[in-house]
Design a protein around this motif. Structure first.
Motif, PDB file in Angstrom:
ATOM      1  N   LYS A  38      59.219  52.466 -49.622  1.00 58.35           N
ATOM      2  CA  LYS A  38      60.001  51.270 -49.955  1.00 58.35           C
ATOM      3  C   LYS A  38      60.736  50.720 -48.735  1.00 58.35           C
ATOM      4  CE  LYS A  38      63.441  49.513 -53.226  1.00 58.35           C
ATOM      5  NZ  LYS A  38      64.218  48.786 -52.209  1.00 58.35           N
ATOM      6  N   GLU A  39      61.243  51.590 -47.881  1.00 62.92           N
ATOM      7  CA  GLU A  39      61.998  51.138 -46.710  1.00 62.92           C
ATOM      8  C   GLU A  39      61.128  50.283 -45.785  1.00 62.92           C
ATOM      9  OE1 GLU A  39      64.577  52.965 -42.953  1.00 62.92           O
ATOM     10  OE2 GLU A  39      63.724  54.301 -44.479  1.00 62.92           O
ATOM     11  N   VAL A  41      58.525  48.395 -46.654  1.00 60.61           N
ATOM     12  CA  VAL A  41      58.345  47.076 -47.279  1.00 60.61           C
ATOM     13  C   VAL A  41      59.611  46.239 -47.114  1.00 60.61           C
ATOM     14  CG1 VAL A  41      57.818  45.847 -49.419  1.00 60.61           C
ATOM     15  CG2 VAL A  41      56.737  48.049 -48.958  1.00 60.61           C
ATOM     16  N   ASP A  42      60.760  46.876 -47.289  1.00 61.78           N
ATOM     17  CA  ASP A  42      62.034  46.157 -47.114  1.00 61.78           C
ATOM     18  C   ASP A  42      62.180  45.634 -45.685  1.00 61.78           C
ATOM     19  OD1 ASP A  42      62.733  46.583 -49.728  1.00 61.78           O
ATOM     20  OD2 ASP A  42      63.978  48.351 -49.314  1.00 61.78           O
ATOM     21  N   PHE A  45      59.984  42.568 -45.257  1.00 64.63           N
ATOM     22  CA  PHE A  45      60.626  41.421 -45.900  1.00 64.63           C
ATOM     23  C   PHE A  45      61.795  40.911 -45.048  1.00 64.63           C
ATOM     24  CE2 PHE A  45      63.788  39.497 -48.679  1.00 64.63           C
ATOM     25  CZ  PHE A  45      63.019  38.583 -49.401  1.00 64.63           C
ATOM     26  N   ALA A  74      55.499  39.288 -49.188  1.00 69.60           N
ATOM     27  CA  ALA A  74      56.243  40.543 -49.005  1.00 69.60           C
ATOM     28  C   ALA A  74      57.131  40.826 -50.210  1.00 69.60           C
ATOM     29  CB  ALA A  74      57.074  40.467 -47.726  1.00 69.60           C
ATOM     30  N   ASP A  75      57.684  39.780 -50.808  1.00 77.29           N
ATOM     31  CA  ASP A  75      58.548  39.941 -51.974  1.00 77.29           C
ATOM     32  C   ASP A  75      57.761  40.485 -53.161  1.00 77.29           C
ATOM     33  OD1 ASP A  75      61.100  39.718 -53.227  1.00 77.29           O
ATOM     34  OD2 ASP A  75      60.382  37.927 -54.274  1.00 77.29           O
ATOM     35  N   ARG A  78      57.218  44.077 -52.584  1.00 71.41           N
ATOM     36  CA  ARG A  78      58.476  44.784 -52.805  1.00 71.41           C
ATOM     37  C   ARG A  78      58.751  44.978 -54.291  1.00 71.41           C
ATOM     38  NH1 ARG A  78      64.235  42.545 -50.588  1.00 71.41           N
ATOM     39  NH2 ARG A  78      63.580  40.801 -51.891  1.00 71.41           N
ATOM     40  N   ASN A  79      58.384  43.989 -55.093  1.00 68.84           N
ATOM     41  CA  ASN A  79      58.612  44.059 -56.539  1.00 68.84           C
ATOM     42  C   ASN A  79      57.442  44.681 -57.295  1.00 68.84           C
ATOM     43  OD1 ASN A  79      61.123  42.795 -56.264  1.00 68.84           O
ATOM     44  ND2 ASN A  79      60.194  40.751 -56.359  1.00 68.84           N
ATOM     45  N   ARG A  80      56.483  45.248 -56.521  1.00 66.30           N
ATOM     46  CA  ARG A  80      55.295  45.915 -57.072  1.00 66.30           C
ATOM     47  C   ARG A  80      54.436  44.986 -57.921  1.00 66.30           C
ATOM     48  NH1 ARG A  80      55.537  51.197 -55.884  1.00 66.30           N
ATOM     49  NH2 ARG A  80      57.573  52.130 -55.422  1.00 66.30           N
TER      50      ARG A  80
END
Length: 727
Positions: A38-39, A41-42, A45, A74-75, A78-80
């Motif tokens: 997750k980091e 992907v963050d 973004f 990217a969002d 991030r939100n799968r």
């Protein structure tokens, strides 16, 4: 806002943009290895969000639009809502490359730049990926695929002879004309470009844009393929319209590019120059239509003005184009506040010493009888001044240092692209990436390491099947280990691959005809292994996009030598290869140690790093070669002798070499002996550039320095003297 304040904001924007794009690429490579992180992907973004926000702040609307689309993508990750697939990773990396070109077209002043057709196409593809369930997106994706299919040069030719294919195209056109609509048009404000009535604007402007990017140093892995694709599309247009002169001109250009292109250097400034020169004849037949007036103008009729306009439409070069490290960025460096405070403190102590000198001077004038005491004070102050000056120099050079990881940021991308292209599996391990190095070395080290990584993957590591047969893991390992001491840096690049087949290399050298067979068979394995750096020598069995022309490692060697370093190769067949690079940490030092030598009444300075030894020759050591050049026999080596008094046409104290001192120096792997009257000793060389050109070229001098406080002494350039001695 004042112009200076606006300029400062713009320069900061360019600098931050380069850092954000480098970080974006690194994070995308990490995402491919760990899709669930997750980091990562963050971070992707955050990079895109910062790029968008900064662009919006400066009113760069088209760039903001482009980055905003990527931010949406990217969002969704991030939100799968979007799975991290190979296609998604490829899209993100392509976006990174396009962003480099897009930001690279920014002019020196703040001004919006329009998107190119290929950038608009890319956004359409992104839209199709991010909204797969949207009927409009599905329609758009189908339109793009159909357009790509029917616009391919081979399909264009096939349409003329294949009735079934032609019928299919007509049916689609009649049933759903919007599916066949080509929206890849040049922006409305740009002129339409015609070659004898044929519209060639889109392809021509695309090629010109890449020429400008390459000339400015903004290399991209996609440039060569884009140029060739546009050349092929232009050829198809000209062939269909029986314009054979244009077709043959472009065919010749395309063949030249294919022959000269190699992936190690990409579509560089050399290929850009070749392309630009080849297009000059083509441009003489171009005409453009300005959208405001609709008037035709012959490009050849007012070639200077129209070419400048066309180039400006294709994208203006800027500081950022230079590999996103252009004029603006090279002037900027992040400084550790503690280091800066230390340098300021040392400068303050220098002021104190200066005041002490003033005090000593005043005391000598007042108390003439106590001169000895003041002389002792003067000596103490002089020593303190020298120590503080050296401290300040070291601290300022330390401020210029940045972590070597700035040179390593491209390597994960290079490894990813190369292993996919060659069907191999590679793991890259880096140790010592926080080692500080002079900022001036960053781009050189990046070039060196990219060449070496590609060479290791192509030549060193086998395919998964080959490694499995050899009892090794399918994934090959390339390790880079970086260490340094006070003055030198060591970089060891090792792989666990096949090693260098020295016998194959020996045979390759003999067959090339450039080497003496007897000498080749006599050299040691260590010397033989280092011949992989020889120009034009390659052990590859075939020329590929990656290697085979014998140029990559030659570039590595010449660059290292220019940096005052050396290379060592260790290899074992079946075990792997290790290459050690060793070079001085600081390349921009304007204060170095040197050796002062006297020739007649003149004093010359020789940089200490090029000096091997000084000696007085013994009888029989000096001989005449072919009745012309003098040579020195020393430790079973023959070295050319250069009498500096003859070279510079000055009167010497002695003309007999057996009464003189010989100074043996080196440049790269070549040695030479200078004949001088005497060696004065070591001095600090303060480099200053020469404002005038010397009569003899290449110049025998690197520059000029103050010697013993008041005199000027020329700094000898070993390479320049070697070149002149050969002439």
């Amino acid at each position: 806002m004042s112009d200076s304040a606006q300029k400062q904001i713009y320069e900061s924007f360019l600098s931050e943009t380069a850092e954000l794009l480098a970080e974006l690429e690194r994070e995308v490579i990490k995402l491919e290895a760990s899709p669930e992180e997750k980091e990562t992907v963050d971070n992707i973004f955050r990079c895109l969000h910062s790029l968008k926000g900064n662009s919006s702040l400066l009113g760069l609307s088209d760039i903001k639009l482009f980055v905003h689309q990527m931010e949406n993508m990217a969002d969704k990750i991030r939100n799968r809502e979007l799975e991290v697939t190979t296609n998604v990773i490829n899209t993100l990396l392509e976006a990174s490359d396009l962003c480099k070109g897009l930001f690279g077209r920014l002019p020196k002043e703040i001004e919006n730049v329009p998107l190119l057709p290929e950038e608009e196409d890319f956004l359409e593809r992104v839209s199709a990926i991010t909204s797969p369930d949207n009927p409009e997106s599905e329609f758009e994706a189908l339109r793009i695929e159909l357009l790509k299919f029917f616009s391919h040069p081979d399909i264009q030719i096939e349409l003329k002879s294949n009735d079934a294919l032609s019928t299919l195209a007509n049916l689609i056109q009649e049933a759903a004309p919007l599916l066949m609509e080509d929206r890849r048009t040049v922006k409305a404000e740009a002129p339409s470009i015609f070659y004898k009535g044929l519209d060639v604007g889109r392809e021509y402007l695309s090629i010109k844009s890449i020429i400008e990017e390459a000339k400015a140093g903004n290399a991209s892995d996609t440039q060569y393929s884009i140029v060739v694709k546009n050349l092929e599309e232009l050829q198809t247009k000209h062939q269909e319209n029986d314009q054979n002169d244009a077709y043959e001109l472009l065919e010749s250009l395309r063949e030249d590019l294919e022959m000269l292109y190699h992936d190690e250097s990409g579509f560089d400034d050399v290929l850009a120059q070749i392309t630009e020169e080849a297009l000059e004849t083509y441009e003489n037949n171009l005409m453009k239509v300005e959208p405001e007036t609709g008037n035709y103008q012959a490009d050849g009729a007012d070639k200077k003005d129209s070419k400048e306009e066309l180039q400006s439409k294709a994208g203006k070069p800027s500081a950022l184009q230079n590999g996103l490290r252009g004029q603006v960025l090279t002037k900027q460096i992040r400084v550790n506040q503690e280091k800066l405070d230390k340098a300021i403190g040392t400068a303050g102590e220098l002021v104190t010493i200066s005041e002490f000198f003033n005090y000593i001077n005043s005391q000598i004038l007042i108390d003439t009888e106590n001169v000895k005491k003041q002389l002792r004070n003067f000596k103490d102050a002089s020593m303190a001044l020298q120590e503080l000056s050296e401290d300040l120099s070291r601290e300022l050079y330390d401020i210029r240092k940045v972590p070597i990881e700035d040179s390593l940021e491209r390597l994960p991308r290079v490894v990813r692209d190369e292993q996919k292209a060659l069907g191999k599996k590679v793991r890259l391990v880096i140790e010592g990436e926080d080692t500080p190095v002079d900022k001036g070395l960053v781009s050189k080290l990046e070039t060196i390491l990219v060449h070496m990584i590609r060479n290791s993957i192509d030549h060193g590591l086998g395919t998964p099947e080959e490694r499995k047969q050899a009892g090794k893991p399918e994934v090959g390992t390339i390790s880079i280990t970086i260490t340094s001491d006070d003055t030198m840096m060591n970089i060891i690049l090792a792989d666990d691959g096949k090693g260098i087949n020295l016998e194959k290399l020996r045979e390759k050298m003999i067959k090339s005809g450039k080497y003496d067979e007897k000498a080749v068979r006599a050299i040691s394995d260590q010397e033989l292994a280092e011949e992989i750096f020889a120009p034009g020598l390659s052990t590859a069995s075939a020329v590929t996009e990656t290697s085979g022309r014998g140029v990559g490692m030659d570039i590595v060697n010449s660059t290292i030598m220019e940096m005052g370093g050396n290379v060592k190769v260790d290899t074992k067949v079946g075990k792997g290869t290790s290459i050690t690079l060793r070079f001085p940490l600081t390349q921009t030092t304007m204060v170095k140690k040197g050796l002062a030598v006297a020739v007649g009444k003149s004093v010359f300075l020789v940089p200490i790093e090029v000096v091997i030894e000084s000696f007085r020759p013994s009888n029989g050591q000096i001989t005449l070669v072919e009745g012309k050049a003098e040579a020195v026999h020393r430790r079973n080596e023959i070295t050319q002798l250069v009498r500096l008094h003859r070279l510079f046409e000055i009167e010497a104290v002695t003309t007999d070499p057996y009464d003189a001192i010989l100074l043996m120096v080196h440049h790269k792997k070549k040695k030479i002996c200078f004949m001088v009257d005497s060696v004065i000793g070591q001095r600090q060389i303060i480099y200053k550039d020469l404002d005038i050109k010397t009569v003899r070229q290449p110049a025998p001098f690197e520059g000029v320095s103050v010697y013993d406080g008041s005199r000027l002494a020329m700094i000898l350039d070993v390479h320049g003297i070697m070149e002149q001695a050969e002439k």
